[in-house]
Design a protein around this motif. Structure first.
Motif, PDB file in Angstrom:
ATOM      1  N   TYR A 338       0.793  -1.224   0.000  1.00 24.47           N
ATOM      2  CA  TYR A 338       0.000   0.000   0.000  1.00 24.47           C
ATOM      3  C   TYR A 338       0.832   1.284   0.000  1.00 24.47           C
ATOM      4  O   TYR A 338       0.279   2.364  -0.206  1.00 24.47           O
ATOM      5  N   VAL A 341       1.002   3.084  -3.551  1.00 22.28           N
ATOM      6  CA  VAL A 341      -0.299   3.657  -3.916  1.00 22.28           C
ATOM      7  C   VAL A 341      -0.599   4.887  -3.074  1.00 22.28           C
ATOM      8  O   VAL A 341      -1.123   5.895  -3.571  1.00 22.28           O
ATOM      9  N   SER A 342      -0.254   4.835  -1.785  1.00 24.27           N
ATOM     10  CA  SER A 342      -0.528   5.969  -0.901  1.00 24.27           C
ATOM     11  C   SER A 342       0.281   7.194  -1.297  1.00 24.27           C
ATOM     12  O   SER A 342      -0.241   8.317  -1.331  1.00 24.27           O
ATOM     13  N   CYS A 345      -1.178   8.717  -4.489  1.00 20.03           N
ATOM     14  CA  CYS A 345      -2.428   9.428  -4.203  1.00 20.03           C
ATOM     15  C   CYS A 345      -2.162  10.774  -3.533  1.00 20.03           C
ATOM     16  O   CYS A 345      -2.767  11.797  -3.898  1.00 20.03           O
ATOM     17  N   LEU A 346      -1.251  10.796  -2.562  1.00 22.76           N
ATOM     18  CA  LEU A 346      -0.953  12.040  -1.858  1.00 22.76           C
ATOM     19  C   LEU A 346      -0.327  13.068  -2.795  1.00 22.76           C
ATOM     20  O   LEU A 346      -0.653  14.263  -2.735  1.00 22.76           O
ATOM     21  N   LEU A 348      -0.750  13.269  -6.082  1.00 18.24           N
ATOM     22  CA  LEU A 348      -1.778  13.754  -7.001  1.00 18.24           C
ATOM     23  C   LEU A 348      -2.733  14.726  -6.312  1.00 18.24           C
ATOM     24  O   LEU A 348      -3.117  15.755  -6.879  1.00 18.24           O
ATOM     25  N   ILE A 349      -3.112  14.410  -5.075  1.00 19.59           N
ATOM     26  CA  ILE A 349      -4.017  15.302  -4.332  1.00 19.59           C
ATOM     27  C   ILE A 349      -3.342  16.637  -4.039  1.00 19.59           C
ATOM     28  O   ILE A 349      -3.936  17.710  -4.212  1.00 19.59           O
TER      29      ILE A 349
END
Length: 368
Positions: A338, A341-342, A345-346, A348-349
């Motif tokens: 994970y 992926v984390s 995501c962070l 991109l956010i």
């Protein structure tokens, strides 16, 4: 119709294509049939018998066929050039001035020089530039030998990354030989000078070599530094190398497309600044002005990367083993499953939030 010997040689790198181009249909069919047939037979035998020894034997056989194909093409082209030369010498007509320029001797010299230039420095020997050819020959094989020696003695494979300098030396040597060949066939006198003497001459005249800048631009940032754009070149070089390192450490394979984007941007940006250097309009403007004015954030990013590397290489292996023995929880599984992926995501956010905040117009901006 005259066939180009240079094109025939390059086509011969694919077995049979060069012979087919010259009209030798039997060899044009035989060589690819043997080459690809050997590879196909070895692959089929490997899957049938599951014997790993077929792979190296197949590759060796295919390489020998390829080598025979190339040697046969070289012999064919040399014999073909001799036939053309003898045919030209048998002609008793008085040649015109334009025909003298394009004599078969010049054509043969051009073909031989291009062929020998595939080994750095040998093409210069053909032109009679022994000192310059020795510089390229010793530089190419000397750098390669030193890199392998240091990597072997220190047991650090990371030194092999400096092998990226080898194609730069090879390309520069190849095009330098072609440029000198053109000067010789145009009637200019060649001077046997080393590369260092050329650089000293350019420095005394206050000029930069456009060809050298283009060759150095193959490695991101090197061409900019040669042109005197230190800050711009350093940022591009750091962005290229750090992106490779960070993507490898964090296992962010989804962002691998950034590496060729940085390379192409750096290469074509160096070409544009090379043209500006000829006009005397060079300005060392950093790629990211924000980092140049706010180095504190760059320091924080490097500090965070160092802390992550310590946690990834030292702390987490020790803690994960203790946690698994005490609580039966495998931290390594959750980390590898994970974490990537984390992080994606962070990132991109955070990038989306930054763009949204930065796109808001300032109050009163329209009125002004």
């Amino acid at each position: 119709m005259n066939k180009s010997s240079v094109l025939a040689f390059f086509l011969a790198l694919i077995p049979g294509f060069g012979h087919m181009y010259l009209g030798q249909k039997r060899k044009g069919v035989l060589y690819p049939l043997l080459f690809f047939g050997t590879i196909g037979f070895g692959t089929f035998a490997y899957f049938i018998s599951a014997f790993n020894g077929f792979i190296p034997l197949t590759l060796l056989g295919a390489f020998l066929i390829w080598a025979v194909n190339v040697i046969d093409m070289i012999i064919t082209l040399l014999m073909r050039s001799k036939v053309q030369t003898s045919g030209q010498s048998a002609d008793t007509t008085v040649p015109s001035p334009s025909a003298i320029v394009s004599q078969p001797e010049n054509y043969n010299e051009r073909f031989t020089t291009i062929l020998l230039s595939f080994i750095p420095g040998v093409g210069h020997f053909q032109l009679g530039l022994n000192q310059r050819g020795l510089t390229f020959l010793a530089g190419f094989f000397g750098v390669a030998s030193m890199i392998f020696f240091v990597a072997f003695v220190s047991h650090q494979g990371g030194f092999l990354i400096f092998l990226l300098a080898m194609p730069i030396i090879w390309i520069y040597s190849f095009f330098d030989a072609i440029q000198l060949l053109n000067k010789k066939q145009n009637g200019e006198t060649l001077e046997d000078r080393t590369i260092i003497e050329d650089l000293d001459q350019y420095r005394e005249e206050g000029k930069k070599s456009k060809m050298l800048a283009t060759i150095l631009a193959i490695f991101p940032g090197a061409g900019h530094m040669y042109l005197g754009l230190q800050r711009r070149g350093l940022q591009l070089m750091a962005a290229f190398l750090l992106s490779i390192y960070v993507l490898d450490v964090l296992r962010l394979s989804i962002f691998l497309f950034l590496i060729p984007i940085i390379w192409f941007f750096s290469f074509f940006d160096a070409l544009q600044h090379t043209n500006k250097a000829e006009q005397g309009d060079l300005q060392d403007i950093p790629i990211v002005k924000y980092l140049a004015n706010h180095q504190k954030w760059l320091g924080i990013a490097l500090l965070a990367l160092g802390l992550f590397y310590i946690a990834d290489s030292i702390l987490l292996p020790v803690i994960a083993e203790q946690v698994r023995n005490a609580f039966q929880i495998d931290l390594w599984y959750y980390y590898h499953q994970y974490f990537q992926v984390s992080v994606v995501c962070l990132l991109l956010i955070a990038g989306g939030i930054r763009l949204i905040i930065g796109s808001k117009p300032k109050k009163g901006g329209n009125e002004q």
